[in-house]
Design a protein around this motif. Structure first.
Motif, PDB file in Angstrom:
ATOM      1  N   ALA A  44       0.870  -1.187   0.000  1.00 13.35           N
ATOM      2  CA  ALA A  44       0.000   0.000   0.000  1.00 13.35           C
ATOM      3  C   ALA A  44       0.903   1.234   0.000  1.00 13.35           C
ATOM      4  O   ALA A  44       1.340   1.707   1.049  1.00 13.35           O
ATOM      5  CB  ALA A  44      -0.915  -0.018   1.218  1.00 13.35           C
ATOM      6  N   MET A  47      -1.045   5.196   0.871  1.00 12.63           N
ATOM      7  CA  MET A  47      -1.798   5.469   2.099  1.00 12.63           C
ATOM      8  C   MET A  47      -0.912   6.025   3.206  1.00 12.63           C
ATOM      9  O   MET A  47      -1.194   5.864   4.389  1.00 12.63           O
ATOM     10  CB  MET A  47      -2.485   4.188   2.561  1.00 12.63           C
ATOM     11  N   THR A  51      -0.453   5.297   7.431  1.00 18.12           N
ATOM     12  CA  THR A  51       0.388   4.120   7.700  1.00 18.12           C
ATOM     13  C   THR A  51       1.764   4.527   8.221  1.00 18.12           C
ATOM     14  O   THR A  51       2.771   3.907   7.890  1.00 18.12           O
ATOM     15  CB  THR A  51       0.547   3.250   6.433  1.00 18.12           C
ATOM     16  N   ARG A  58       0.594  -5.640   2.527  1.00 12.67           N
ATOM     17  CA  ARG A  58      -0.585  -6.248   3.133  1.00 12.67           C
ATOM     18  C   ARG A  58      -1.189  -7.278   2.201  1.00 12.67           C
ATOM     19  O   ARG A  58      -0.905  -7.314   1.001  1.00 12.67           O
ATOM     20  CB  ARG A  58      -1.619  -5.189   3.513  1.00 12.67           C
ATOM     21  N   TRP A  75      -8.522  -7.463   5.351  1.00  8.53           N
ATOM     22  CA  TRP A  75      -7.245  -6.764   5.205  1.00  8.53           C
ATOM     23  C   TRP A  75      -6.314  -7.121   6.350  1.00  8.53           C
ATOM     24  O   TRP A  75      -6.690  -7.043   7.510  1.00  8.53           O
ATOM     25  CB  TRP A  75      -7.560  -5.274   5.235  1.00  8.53           C
ATOM     26  N   SER A 287      -5.393   8.463  -5.650  1.00  5.18           N
ATOM     27  CA  SER A 287      -4.550   7.634  -6.513  1.00  5.18           C
ATOM     28  C   SER A 287      -4.371   8.254  -7.890  1.00  5.18           C
ATOM     29  O   SER A 287      -3.335   8.055  -8.537  1.00  5.18           O
ATOM     30  CB  SER A 287      -5.141   6.224  -6.645  1.00  5.18           C
TER      31      SER A 287
END
Length: 364
Positions: A44, A47, A51, A58, A75, A287
């Motif tokens: 990821a 994010m 995070t 993940r 998740w 994104s």
């Protein structure tokens, strides 16, 4: 002014777990979440605000129940030990504190669940503020689900329950939360709005206290490719009146155990970005800013764009615009949604092909 973006419904609620395979097997057994829409084990990368400023690897999957409703995004961190909340989550704490599951017969669902040893029922069916029966249960990981009355069925598979039909979201002030849920996400009608103590939620931690509760829905049917599959949905805003609610993810990362986010299926991310900025809720993750115009973010077996916004209390709301989804992976058959009328729902015959993507629990 008429908006030119589309909210097709609740696509999924994210559930952070500590054991991916074990949790998915449980959600198949209890909620029939056995359609694998996508699964990947990528990093990821986008994010970072949630995070710890670092990309995190993940394993994640989106699973559906073909009887209708939204799905689960299951998740788990791969290289980091997930951090559960170090306090018991209370009714009205800030974030998604309960996920709503649709049932065509709440009483029969309660009877069925009461025979299963791995389901922790929280009290018996009671009348909620919308006048319908409901009950709560807790999964082995501490997540609370509310079983609610909803008789709409997308594809009849002989099951009592479907998928996600909404969420209970804790807020500090219902009126301050309304613009994002009403004016951006389209929940423009109030089904019920009451203040007091309530029999149905007394079974929840701190549920015997005073609350203001408002159940919202949308006055017009949703549009878009998956609108009929996701169906009508409900957001219940819950404001504690006698205590200061805590942030469920305070001091933790996105993806840690619990209900991570509520995700909406959308079209025309550019128009939605503009609307959110005008309303004072700019995208916190986007994104599309990492790619050239028209390109898609690789989601493993699917592709599209995604963004996040936060409600006034920090609850994460994901907005996903799917560009490509698998329909029959064995034949390498994928559907390019960019070539379709964005307002027209996919046919039941076409979406019925998803039944060939069912997952057997023993295969996980």
């Amino acid at each position: 002014m008429k908006e030119n973006y589309i909210i097709s419904g609740i696509q999924q609620i994210g559930i952070g777990v500590e054991n991916f395979a074990e949790a998915w097997r449980y959600y198949i057994e209890v909620f029939n979440m056995d359609i694998r829409i996508l699964e990947d084990d990528k990093v990821a990368e986008l994010m970072l605000p949630y995070t710890g400023g670092k990309p995190q690897k993940r394993r994640a999957a989106i699973a559906l129940n073909l009887q209708g409703g939204g799905g689960f995004e299951i998740w788990q961190y791969s290289d980091r030990k997930p951090k559960p909340a170090d306090f018991e989550i209370q009714a009205g704490d800030l974030g998604v504190f309960a996920a709503k599951i649709k049932s065509k017969d709440v009483e029969k669902t309660y009877e069925l669940f009461s025979k299963k040893p791995n389901i922790n029922l929280l009290g018996k069916p009671e009348i909620s503020i919308d006048g319908n029966k409901t009950f709560f249960m807790k999964d082995p990981y501490g997540n609370i689900f509310q079983i609610v009355h909803d008789t709409t069925i997308y594809r009849n598979e002989g099951r009592l329950t479907g998928g996600i039909v909404g969420a209970m979201i804790g807020v500090t002030d219902i009126e301050k939360a309304m613009p994002i849920y009403r004016d951006i996400l389209g929940y423009d009608i109030v089904i019920a709005d009451e203040t007091g103590t309530f029999n149905d939620i007394k079974v929840l931690p701190s549920g015997e206290g005073q609350f203001r509760r408002r159940i919202l829905s949308h006055s017009k049917p949703r549009q878009g490719s998956f609108s009929e599959l996701f169906g009508k949905s409900y957001i219940e805003l819950v404001q504690p009146r006698e205590r200061t609610p805590r942030k469920i993810y305070e001091g933790r990362f996105w993806g840690d155990p619990g209900f991570i986010q509520i995700c909406f299926d959308v079209r025309n991310t550019d128009a939605l970005r503009k609307k959110c900025e005008e309303m004072g809720y700019p995208f916190t993750v986007d994104s599309s800013q990492s790619f050239k115009e028209g390109e898609s973010f690789d989601m493993g077996e699917a592709a599209g764009q995604f963004a996040y916004i936060e409600d006034p209390d920090g609850t994460l709301i994901e907005l996903v615009e799917a560009h490509k989804i698998p329909l029959l992976k064995k034949l390498n058959l994928y559907l390019d949604l960019r070539k379709r009328d964005p307002r027209k729902p996919l046919s039941k015959k076409m979406l019925g092909m998803l039944r060939f993507m069912k997952v057997k629990p023993e295969s996980l």
